[in-house]
Write an enzyme that holds these catalytic residues in place. Structure first.
Site, short mmCIF file in Angstrom:
data_model
loop_
_atom_site.label_atom_id
_atom_site.label_comp_id
_atom_site.label_asym_id
_atom_site.label_seq_id
_atom_site.Cartn_x
_atom_site.Cartn_y
_atom_site.Cartn_z
N ASP A 13 6.45 -31.06 1.76
CA ASP A 13 6.20 -30.55 3.12
C ASP A 13 4.77 -30.84 3.57
OD1 ASP A 13 8.73 -29.53 3.36
OD2 ASP A 13 8.15 -27.43 3.45
N ASP A 14 4.57 -30.75 4.87
CA ASP A 14 3.24 -30.81 5.49
C ASP A 14 2.58 -32.19 5.41
OD1 ASP A 14 3.75 -28.09 5.76
OD2 ASP A 14 2.44 -27.52 4.11
N HIS A 134 8.24 -25.41 9.90
CA HIS A 134 7.01 -25.01 9.22
C HIS A 134 6.97 -23.48 9.17
CE1 HIS A 134 2.94 -25.34 7.77
NE2 HIS A 134 2.37 -24.89 8.87
#
Length: 303
Positions: A13-14, A134
Protein backbone atom coordinates in the site's frame (compact mmCIF):
# COMPACT_ATOMS: atom_id res chain seq x y z
CA UNK A 1 -4.97 -30.39 4.21
CA UNK A 2 -4.94 -31.67 0.63
CA UNK A 3 -3.05 -29.65 -1.93
CA UNK A 4 -5.23 -26.67 -2.34
CA UNK A 5 -4.07 -24.04 -4.74
CA UNK A 6 -3.70 -20.76 -2.92
CA UNK A 7 -3.41 -17.55 -4.92
CA UNK A 8 -1.85 -14.87 -2.74
CA UNK A 9 -1.90 -11.21 -3.67
CA UNK A 10 0.67 -9.38 -1.55
CA UNK A 11 -0.24 -5.71 -1.95
CA UNK A 12 2.19 -2.95 -1.01
CA UNK A 13 0.00 0.00 0.00
CA UNK A 14 0.82 3.71 -0.25
CA UNK A 15 2.94 3.53 -3.42
CA UNK A 16 3.63 7.15 -4.36
CA UNK A 17 3.82 8.40 -0.75
CA UNK A 18 7.49 9.35 -0.93
CA UNK A 19 10.63 8.35 -2.89
CA UNK A 20 11.84 6.13 -0.06
CA UNK A 21 8.52 4.29 0.10
CA UNK A 22 8.64 3.82 -3.66
CA UNK A 23 12.16 2.44 -3.49
CA UNK A 24 11.26 0.01 -0.71
CA UNK A 25 8.22 -1.23 -2.60
CA UNK A 26 10.23 -1.71 -5.80
CA UNK A 27 12.98 -3.57 -3.92
CA UNK A 28 10.33 -5.83 -2.39
CA UNK A 29 8.72 -6.49 -5.75
CA UNK A 30 12.05 -7.30 -7.42
CA UNK A 31 12.80 -9.71 -4.55
CA UNK A 32 9.52 -11.52 -5.28
CA UNK A 33 8.13 -10.55 -1.87
CA UNK A 34 5.14 -8.50 -3.05
CA UNK A 35 3.13 -9.04 -6.21
CA UNK A 36 0.88 -5.99 -6.43
CA UNK A 37 0.78 -2.34 -5.34
CA UNK A 38 -1.82 0.27 -4.47
CA UNK A 39 -1.03 3.79 -5.66
CA UNK A 40 -1.87 7.00 -3.78
CA UNK A 41 -2.39 9.43 -6.66
CA UNK A 42 -2.25 12.43 -4.32
CA UNK A 43 1.07 11.21 -2.89
CA UNK A 44 4.02 13.55 -3.39
CA UNK A 45 5.90 10.88 -5.39
CA UNK A 46 2.95 9.47 -7.37
CA UNK A 47 4.28 10.34 -10.84
CA UNK A 48 7.62 8.74 -9.98
CA UNK A 49 5.79 5.66 -8.66
CA UNK A 50 3.84 5.29 -11.91
CA UNK A 51 7.11 5.45 -13.89
CA UNK A 52 8.68 2.79 -11.66
CA UNK A 53 5.63 0.54 -12.06
CA UNK A 54 5.90 0.82 -15.82
CA UNK A 55 9.67 0.23 -15.83
CA UNK A 56 9.49 -2.88 -13.63
CA UNK A 57 6.11 -4.13 -14.84
CA UNK A 58 4.56 -3.91 -11.37
CA UNK A 59 0.79 -4.54 -11.26
CA UNK A 60 -0.79 -1.40 -9.84
CA UNK A 61 -4.25 -0.45 -8.57
CA UNK A 62 -5.67 2.65 -6.89
CA UNK A 63 -5.46 3.41 -3.18
CA UNK A 64 -8.31 5.91 -3.04
CA UNK A 65 -7.57 8.61 -0.47
CA UNK A 66 -10.16 10.84 1.18
CA UNK A 67 -8.49 11.22 4.56
CA UNK A 68 -4.85 12.28 4.21
CA UNK A 69 -3.42 15.33 2.46
CA UNK A 70 -5.03 17.25 -0.39
CA UNK A 71 -7.69 16.39 -2.96
CA UNK A 72 -6.68 16.00 -6.61
CA UNK A 73 -9.93 17.49 -7.93
CA UNK A 74 -9.16 21.17 -8.64
CA UNK A 75 -12.67 22.38 -7.77
CA UNK A 76 -12.55 20.74 -4.34
CA UNK A 77 -9.18 22.26 -3.42
CA UNK A 78 -10.85 25.63 -2.96
CA UNK A 79 -13.83 24.90 -0.85
CA UNK A 80 -15.30 21.56 0.07
CA UNK A 81 -16.85 19.56 2.91
CA UNK A 82 -13.89 17.17 2.60
CA UNK A 83 -11.44 19.78 3.88
CA UNK A 84 -10.61 21.02 7.38
CA UNK A 85 -9.75 24.61 8.29
CA UNK A 86 -6.19 24.17 7.07
CA UNK A 87 -7.43 23.10 3.64
CA UNK A 88 -6.45 19.44 3.99
CA UNK A 89 -8.54 16.26 4.31
CA UNK A 90 -9.92 15.67 7.82
CA UNK A 91 -7.56 12.81 8.75
CA UNK A 92 -8.16 9.15 9.57
CA UNK A 93 -10.39 9.78 12.59
CA UNK A 94 -11.45 13.31 11.59
CA UNK A 95 -13.01 11.94 8.40
CA UNK A 96 -15.01 9.42 10.42
CA UNK A 97 -16.16 12.09 12.87
CA UNK A 98 -17.23 14.50 10.11
CA UNK A 99 -19.08 11.64 8.39
CA UNK A 100 -20.94 10.61 11.54
CA UNK A 101 -22.03 14.24 12.07
CA UNK A 102 -23.42 14.36 8.54
CA UNK A 103 -20.95 17.04 7.47
CA UNK A 104 -19.61 15.36 4.34
CA UNK A 105 -21.21 15.99 0.97
CA UNK A 106 -21.40 12.64 -0.86
CA UNK A 107 -21.46 14.24 -4.28
CA UNK A 108 -18.05 15.75 -3.42
CA UNK A 109 -16.84 12.31 -2.30
CA UNK A 110 -17.90 10.96 -5.68
CA UNK A 111 -16.30 13.86 -7.54
CA UNK A 112 -12.97 13.29 -5.76
CA UNK A 113 -13.02 9.50 -6.26
CA UNK A 114 -13.64 9.97 -9.99
CA UNK A 115 -10.87 12.58 -10.19
CA UNK A 116 -8.50 10.07 -8.57
CA UNK A 117 -9.46 7.34 -11.06
CA UNK A 118 -8.90 9.81 -13.93
CA UNK A 119 -5.52 10.89 -12.56
CA UNK A 120 -4.55 7.22 -12.07
CA UNK A 121 -5.42 6.63 -15.73
CA UNK A 122 -3.38 9.65 -16.77
CA UNK A 123 -0.34 8.54 -14.74
CA UNK A 124 -0.35 4.84 -15.64
CA UNK A 125 -2.04 4.75 -19.04
CA UNK A 126 -4.73 2.31 -17.83
CA UNK A 127 -7.66 2.10 -15.43
CA UNK A 128 -7.01 0.44 -12.07
CA UNK A 129 -7.73 -3.33 -12.04
CA UNK A 130 -8.51 -2.92 -8.33
CA UNK A 131 -9.34 0.00 -6.09
CA UNK A 132 -9.41 0.12 -2.30
CA UNK A 133 -9.46 2.85 0.34
CA UNK A 134 -6.59 4.48 2.23
CA UNK A 135 -7.26 3.99 5.97
CA UNK A 136 -10.27 1.85 4.92
CA UNK A 137 -12.53 4.83 4.14
CA UNK A 138 -14.20 2.89 1.30
CA UNK A 139 -16.25 0.68 3.67
CA UNK A 140 -17.65 3.54 5.74
CA UNK A 141 -21.41 4.24 5.77
CA UNK A 142 -22.60 6.32 2.79
CA UNK A 143 -19.09 6.32 1.30
CA UNK A 144 -19.45 2.61 0.45
CA UNK A 145 -22.40 3.33 -1.88
CA UNK A 146 -20.60 6.11 -3.74
CA UNK A 147 -17.42 4.02 -3.93
CA UNK A 148 -19.34 1.08 -5.41
CA UNK A 149 -21.00 3.36 -7.99
CA UNK A 150 -17.63 4.72 -9.10
CA UNK A 151 -16.17 1.22 -9.47
CA UNK A 152 -19.17 0.10 -11.47
CA UNK A 153 -19.05 3.18 -13.71
CA UNK A 154 -15.40 2.57 -14.60
CA UNK A 155 -15.71 -1.22 -14.77
CA UNK A 156 -13.23 -1.74 -11.91
CA UNK A 157 -13.93 -5.31 -10.79
CA UNK A 158 -11.97 -5.78 -7.60
CA UNK A 159 -11.74 -4.17 -4.19
CA UNK A 160 -10.70 -5.04 -0.64
CA UNK A 161 -13.07 -5.92 2.19
CA UNK A 162 -11.02 -5.78 5.40
CA UNK A 163 -12.63 -8.58 7.41
CA UNK A 164 -9.72 -10.48 8.89
CA UNK A 165 -10.23 -14.01 10.24
CA UNK A 166 -8.72 -14.49 13.69
CA UNK A 167 -8.51 -10.75 14.38
CA UNK A 168 -10.34 -11.19 17.70
CA UNK A 169 -7.65 -13.56 18.99
CA UNK A 170 -4.80 -11.09 18.47
CA UNK A 171 -4.11 -10.07 22.05
CA UNK A 172 -0.92 -8.22 21.06
CA UNK A 173 -2.87 -5.41 19.37
CA UNK A 174 -3.26 -2.43 21.77
CA UNK A 175 -6.89 -1.74 22.80
CA UNK A 176 -7.16 1.67 21.07
CA UNK A 177 -6.03 0.18 17.76
CA UNK A 178 -8.22 -2.89 18.26
CA UNK A 179 -11.23 -0.59 18.68
CA UNK A 180 -10.42 1.01 15.35
CA UNK A 181 -9.99 -2.41 13.69
CA UNK A 182 -13.27 -3.69 15.09
CA UNK A 183 -14.95 -0.58 13.68
CA UNK A 184 -13.39 -1.31 10.28
CA UNK A 185 -14.62 -4.91 10.57
CA UNK A 186 -18.17 -3.89 11.40
CA UNK A 187 -18.23 -1.37 8.54
CA UNK A 188 -16.91 -4.10 6.24
CA UNK A 189 -19.68 -6.55 7.21
CA UNK A 190 -22.21 -3.83 6.38
CA UNK A 191 -20.53 -3.21 3.02
CA UNK A 192 -20.65 -6.76 1.64
CA UNK A 193 -24.20 -6.49 0.27
CA UNK A 194 -23.55 -3.09 -1.30
CA UNK A 195 -20.44 -4.26 -3.17
CA UNK A 196 -22.14 -7.53 -4.17
CA UNK A 197 -25.12 -5.66 -5.59
CA UNK A 198 -22.77 -3.62 -7.78
CA UNK A 199 -21.02 -6.74 -9.07
CA UNK A 200 -17.73 -5.96 -7.30
CA UNK A 201 -15.51 -8.81 -6.17
CA UNK A 202 -12.72 -9.30 -3.64
CA UNK A 203 -10.47 -12.19 -2.57
CA UNK A 204 -11.80 -14.97 -0.30
CA UNK A 205 -9.52 -13.94 2.55
CA UNK A 206 -8.08 -10.63 3.73
CA UNK A 207 -5.04 -10.42 6.03
CA UNK A 208 -3.09 -7.35 7.08
CA UNK A 209 -4.33 -5.78 10.30
CA UNK A 210 -2.80 -8.40 12.60
CA UNK A 211 0.52 -8.40 10.73
CA UNK A 212 1.13 -4.67 10.42
CA UNK A 213 4.35 -2.91 11.34
CA UNK A 214 6.00 -4.27 14.49
CA UNK A 215 3.55 -7.20 14.55
CA UNK A 216 4.86 -8.56 11.26
CA UNK A 217 7.04 -11.66 11.40
CA UNK A 218 7.46 -14.73 9.23
CA UNK A 219 5.49 -16.70 11.81
CA UNK A 220 2.68 -14.12 12.10
CA UNK A 221 2.17 -14.15 8.32
CA UNK A 222 2.46 -17.93 8.16
CA UNK A 223 -0.03 -18.60 10.94
CA UNK A 224 -2.46 -15.94 9.68
CA UNK A 225 -2.50 -17.58 6.24
CA UNK A 226 -2.64 -21.16 7.53
CA UNK A 227 -5.45 -20.58 10.02
CA UNK A 228 -7.50 -18.50 7.56
CA UNK A 229 -7.20 -21.18 4.88
CA UNK A 230 -8.13 -23.91 7.39
CA UNK A 231 -11.17 -21.96 8.53
CA UNK A 232 -12.30 -21.32 4.96
CA UNK A 233 -11.86 -24.91 3.78
CA UNK A 234 -13.75 -26.16 6.84
CA UNK A 235 -16.69 -24.00 5.72
CA UNK A 236 -16.35 -24.87 2.01
CA UNK A 237 -14.48 -28.18 1.78
CA UNK A 238 -15.09 -28.52 -1.97
CA UNK A 239 -13.12 -25.40 -2.91
CA UNK A 240 -9.99 -26.02 -4.98
CA UNK A 241 -8.56 -22.54 -5.19
CA UNK A 242 -8.43 -20.01 -2.39
CA UNK A 243 -7.60 -16.36 -3.01
CA UNK A 244 -6.00 -14.18 -0.35
CA UNK A 245 -4.93 -10.56 -0.20
CA UNK A 246 -2.17 -9.75 2.28
CA UNK A 247 -1.95 -5.97 2.81
CA UNK A 248 1.57 -4.77 3.62
CA UNK A 249 3.38 -1.43 4.03
CA UNK A 250 7.07 -1.92 3.22
CA UNK A 251 9.41 1.01 2.67
CA UNK A 252 12.46 2.85 3.92
CA UNK A 253 11.50 5.39 6.61
CA UNK A 254 10.42 8.77 5.22
CA UNK A 255 12.67 11.71 5.96
CA UNK A 256 10.69 14.94 6.41
CA UNK A 257 9.85 17.29 4.83
CA UNK A 258 9.88 14.93 1.81
CA UNK A 259 6.81 12.77 1.36
CA UNK A 260 3.17 12.56 2.32
CA UNK A 261 0.10 13.68 0.43
CA UNK A 262 0.45 17.42 0.90
CA UNK A 263 1.18 17.79 4.61
CA UNK A 264 4.46 15.89 4.88
CA UNK A 265 4.92 12.28 6.04
CA UNK A 266 3.10 10.87 9.10
CA UNK A 267 4.69 9.12 12.09
CA UNK A 268 4.14 5.57 10.82
CA UNK A 269 5.87 6.51 7.61
CA UNK A 270 8.92 7.87 9.42
CA UNK A 271 9.12 4.91 11.81
CA UNK A 272 11.31 1.79 11.68
CA UNK A 273 8.17 -0.31 11.25
CA UNK A 274 8.08 0.11 7.48
CA UNK A 275 11.65 -1.11 7.17
CA UNK A 276 10.83 -4.00 9.51
CA UNK A 277 8.02 -5.04 7.13
CA UNK A 278 10.37 -4.84 4.15
CA UNK A 279 13.04 -6.94 5.88
CA UNK A 280 10.48 -9.55 6.98
CA UNK A 281 8.81 -9.86 3.57
CA UNK A 282 12.06 -10.57 1.72
CA UNK A 283 13.18 -13.36 4.10
CA UNK A 284 13.88 -16.59 2.18
CA UNK A 285 12.04 -18.69 4.79
CA UNK A 286 8.82 -16.88 3.94
CA UNK A 287 9.29 -17.61 0.25
CA UNK A 288 10.00 -21.28 0.98
CA UNK A 289 6.89 -21.46 3.15
CA UNK A 290 4.82 -20.27 0.19
CA UNK A 291 6.30 -23.01 -1.97
CA UNK A 292 5.67 -25.72 0.62
CA UNK A 293 2.01 -24.69 0.91
CA UNK A 294 1.43 -24.42 -2.86
CA UNK A 295 0.93 -20.66 -2.51
CA UNK A 296 1.35 -18.73 -5.71
CA UNK A 297 1.91 -14.97 -5.62
CA UNK A 298 -0.14 -13.05 -8.15
CA UNK A 299 -2.05 -9.82 -8.77
CA UNK A 300 -5.73 -9.06 -9.25
CA UNK A 301 -5.54 -9.44 -13.01
CA UNK A 302 -4.46 -13.07 -12.47
CA UNK A 303 -7.63 -13.99 -10.57
Amino acid sequence: LRMLQVKLIVTGDDFGYCPRRNQGIVDCFLAGAISNVSLLVNGSAAADAAKLARRHNIPVGLHANLSEGSPVCEVLKMNSSLLNRDGFFHGKMGFRTALSKGLLNMSEVKQELKAQVELFHELTGHLPPHMDGHQHVHVLPEVRHVFAEVLEEYGIKYTRVPIEPGLHNCDWIPPSLMDFYLGVEEDSFNTVDVFTKHGIRWPDIYIGLSTMGRNMSVSSIRSAIDSAVLELTAKAPQSRTVTIELMVHPGYPSVPPVGGCGEGPDDFSQSWERLHELQTLIKPELQSHYKSRNIQLCSFKDL
